[in-house]
Design a protein around this motif. Sequence first.
Motif, PDB file in Angstrom:
ATOM      1  N   MET A   1       0.962  -1.262  -0.088  1.00 28.50           N
ATOM      2  CA  MET A   1      -0.051  -0.018  -0.145  1.00 28.50           C
ATOM      3  C   MET A   1       0.799   1.274  -0.002  1.00 28.50           C
ATOM      4  SD  MET A   1      -3.254  -0.918  -0.122  1.00 28.50           S
ATOM      5  CE  MET A   1      -2.790  -2.434  -1.060  1.00 28.50           C
ATOM      6  N   SER A   2       0.347   2.204  -0.469  1.00 30.78           N
ATOM      7  CA  SER A   2       1.351   3.626  -0.732  1.00 30.78           C
ATOM      8  C   SER A   2       0.814   4.679   0.311  1.00 30.78           C
ATOM      9  CB  SER A   2       1.006   3.983  -2.046  1.00 30.78           C
ATOM     10  OG  SER A   2       1.223   3.308  -3.071  1.00 30.78           O
ATOM     11  N   ARG A   3       1.826   5.598   0.626  1.00 28.17           N
ATOM     12  CA  ARG A   3       1.505   6.908   1.284  1.00 28.17           C
ATOM     13  C   ARG A   3       1.152   7.924   0.552  1.00 28.17           C
ATOM     14  NH1 ARG A   3       6.252   4.879   2.155  1.00 28.17           N
ATOM     15  NH2 ARG A   3       7.369   6.465   1.467  1.00 28.17           N
ATOM     16  N   ILE A   4      -0.084   8.425   0.685  1.00 28.40           N
ATOM     17  CA  ILE A   4      -0.678   9.502  -0.091  1.00 28.40           C
ATOM     18  C   ILE A   4      -0.917  10.715   0.762  1.00 28.40           C
ATOM     19  CG2 ILE A   4      -2.691  10.165  -1.727  1.00 28.40           C
ATOM     20  CD1 ILE A   4      -3.194   7.044  -2.003  1.00 28.40           C
ATOM     21  N   ALA A   5      -0.375  11.946   0.232  1.00 30.76           N
ATOM     22  CA  ALA A   5      -0.983  13.117   0.877  1.00 30.76           C
ATOM     23  C   ALA A   5      -2.122  13.867  -0.068  1.00 30.76           C
ATOM     24  CB  ALA A   5       0.146  14.184   0.694  1.00 30.76           C
ATOM     25  N   ILE A   6      -2.953  14.242   0.366  1.00 30.14           N
ATOM     26  CA  ILE A   6      -4.228  15.032  -0.047  1.00 30.14           C
ATOM     27  C   ILE A   6      -3.965  16.268   0.370  1.00 30.14           C
ATOM     28  CG2 ILE A   6      -6.532  15.014  -0.361  1.00 30.14           C
ATOM     29  CD1 ILE A   6      -5.467  12.566  -1.523  1.00 30.14           C
ATOM     30  N   ILE A   7      -3.684  17.548  -0.767  1.00 34.55           N
ATOM     31  CA  ILE A   7      -3.698  18.756  -0.548  1.00 34.55           C
ATOM     32  C   ILE A   7      -4.990  19.407  -0.605  1.00 34.55           C
ATOM     33  CG2 ILE A   7      -2.401  20.834  -0.885  1.00 34.55           C
ATOM     34  CD1 ILE A   7      -0.877  18.106   0.154  1.00 34.55           C
ATOM     35  N   GLY A   8      -5.801  19.753   0.436  1.00 32.57           N
ATOM     36  CA  GLY A   8      -7.044  20.144   0.117  1.00 32.57           C
ATOM     37  C   GLY A   8      -8.128  19.190   0.557  1.00 32.57           C
ATOM     38  N   THR A   9      -9.058  19.657   1.437  1.00 32.43           N
ATOM     39  CA  THR A   9     -10.047  18.897   2.185  1.00 32.43           C
ATOM     40  C   THR A   9     -11.404  19.236   1.781  1.00 32.43           C
ATOM     41  OG1 THR A   9     -10.090  19.646   4.390  1.00 32.43           O
ATOM     42  CG2 THR A   9      -8.629  17.901   3.792  1.00 32.43           C
ATOM     43  N   GLY A  10     -11.626  19.860   0.436  1.00 29.93           N
ATOM     44  CA  GLY A  10     -12.875  20.295   0.213  1.00 29.93           C
ATOM     45  C   GLY A  10     -13.635  19.121  -0.275  1.00 29.93           C
ATOM     46  N   TYR A  11     -14.673  19.231  -1.118  1.00 36.04           N
ATOM     47  CA  TYR A  11     -15.527  17.929  -1.440  1.00 36.04           C
ATOM     48  C   TYR A  11     -14.708  16.803  -2.429  1.00 36.04           C
ATOM     49  CZ  TYR A  11     -19.172  15.454  -3.849  1.00 36.04           C
ATOM     50  OH  TYR A  11     -20.006  14.722  -4.512  1.00 36.04           O
ATOM     51  N   VAL A  12     -13.907  17.259  -3.307  1.00 34.58           N
ATOM     52  CA  VAL A  12     -13.008  16.293  -4.026  1.00 34.58           C
ATOM     53  C   VAL A  12     -12.007  15.518  -3.209  1.00 34.58           C
ATOM     54  CG1 VAL A  12     -11.483  15.896  -5.963  1.00 34.58           C
ATOM     55  CG2 VAL A  12     -13.533  17.285  -6.168  1.00 34.58           C
ATOM     56  N   GLY A  13     -11.315  16.716  -2.365  1.00 33.59           N
ATOM     57  CA  GLY A  13     -10.118  16.026  -1.672  1.00 33.59           C
ATOM     58  C   GLY A  13     -10.465  15.352  -0.578  1.00 33.59           C
ATOM     59  N   LEU A  14     -11.667  15.474   0.243  1.00 28.36           N
ATOM     60  CA  LEU A  14     -12.063  14.686   1.201  1.00 28.36           C
ATOM     61  C   LEU A  14     -12.482  13.482   0.896  1.00 28.36           C
ATOM     62  CD1 LEU A  14     -12.242  14.333   4.448  1.00 28.36           C
ATOM     63  CD2 LEU A  14     -14.856  15.620   4.286  1.00 28.36           C
ATOM     64  N   THR A  15     -13.102  13.339  -0.180  1.00 28.22           N
ATOM     65  CA  THR A  15     -13.927  12.137  -0.721  1.00 28.22           C
ATOM     66  C   THR A  15     -12.503  11.174  -1.128  1.00 28.22           C
ATOM     67  OG1 THR A  15     -16.192  13.177  -1.291  1.00 28.22           O
ATOM     68  CG2 THR A  15     -15.355  10.992  -2.319  1.00 28.22           C
TER      69      THR A  15
END
Length: 423
Positions: A1-15
Amino acid sequence: MSRIAIIGTGYVGLTTGACFSALGHDVVCADIDAAKVERLKQGDIPILEAGLDEIVREGLESGRLTFVLGAATAAADCEFAYLCVPTPQGEDGSADLSYIEQAAREIAPVLPSESVVVNKSTVPVGSTRVVERALGRDDVAVVSNPEFLREGSAVHDFMNPDRIVIGADDQSAAIKVASLYLGVAAPLIVTDPASAETIKYAANSFLATKISFINAVAAICEAVGADINDVALGIGYDKRIGSEFLKPGPGFGGSCFPKDTRAMVKIAEEGGYDFHLLKGVIQVNDEQYDRTAEKAIELMDGDVDGKQVAAWGLTFKARTDDLRESPSLEVLGRLAARGAKVRAYDPAVSHQLDGIEVVADPYDACDGADVLLVLTEWDEFKWLDLGEVKARMATPAVVDARNLLDRSALIRRGFTFRGIGRR
């Protein structure tokens, strides 16, 4: 499994972040709003989206999903950094890429070598190059992976997509991104970044075209005495056409279709092509707001000033709390501008809105009303007591802009009825 950073937790980022954690990846979601980050750490979801709270809670409990303040904090140890930040639209239809560029510059110094930066935000053609320049890193690949999430069913759409689109010049980077979706059964399209970015805009523009087309046909049905429900059913059985997005209504809205159609027109202009067809789609949509408002005005004998208008539905579609570019607000705004007093109910909206009194009960919205407009397709509206609705109203008149209610039952009760494309 990979390590993923999500920049922004709006509708798209959070989902996106929550769904990737559900697939087994270690995900760190970053935002610049400290209060929002604290809420998310507690599993407090700021948007209404079916199933999202459950997978966020599961991700938090498993430790695969965490929330942090600041993009650099999230990206410091990642293999993939997903850019899910806003791309607001200017008056000319062009997208503002300043948030994308800022996020890229912030994470550039801390990104591990050989990591992959992924554009998930809806961005204009050529944005991959913009990110590459902002990063200034030859050892980091940039890939486009557009989202196709429908509000109200985003979790389902992520886990059961119609297709996964990856745009990259570096095929090894494309393969790495594709590997993140192992376990998701869907066709995989690997192409160049410009084509991937165009696919997103073209898809939304085509769906918007279907909506404007069926609304235009509804206007013809009203003129010739046909029924749009039967017409839509008849053409929808044609496999070349399909039945999706052939439901007439007050027009399209939300965070995607209005913005993306205008952006597509702008992209075409910059490429030297005048996209007359899509301009017509946008014009028909604007006219549909007017046509819906005019139905209510007609039922009030053209005298709107001081009249009481009731509305059911404020969000741009059911099963979401999103009010962005909502057709409901467009229609009600036109009535308020002519002096109408507007009282509205929506199961997902509790705060007051400018020019609209929001109430907590659908029957209360009808008190003393001269006309009732049904503007969002919430199922609960179909089961309300029409007898009580009529008793609450000053004049029993209904504009059903979603063709949601039982027309025959309304007429039997003595309501004056106007639908979309119906006799």
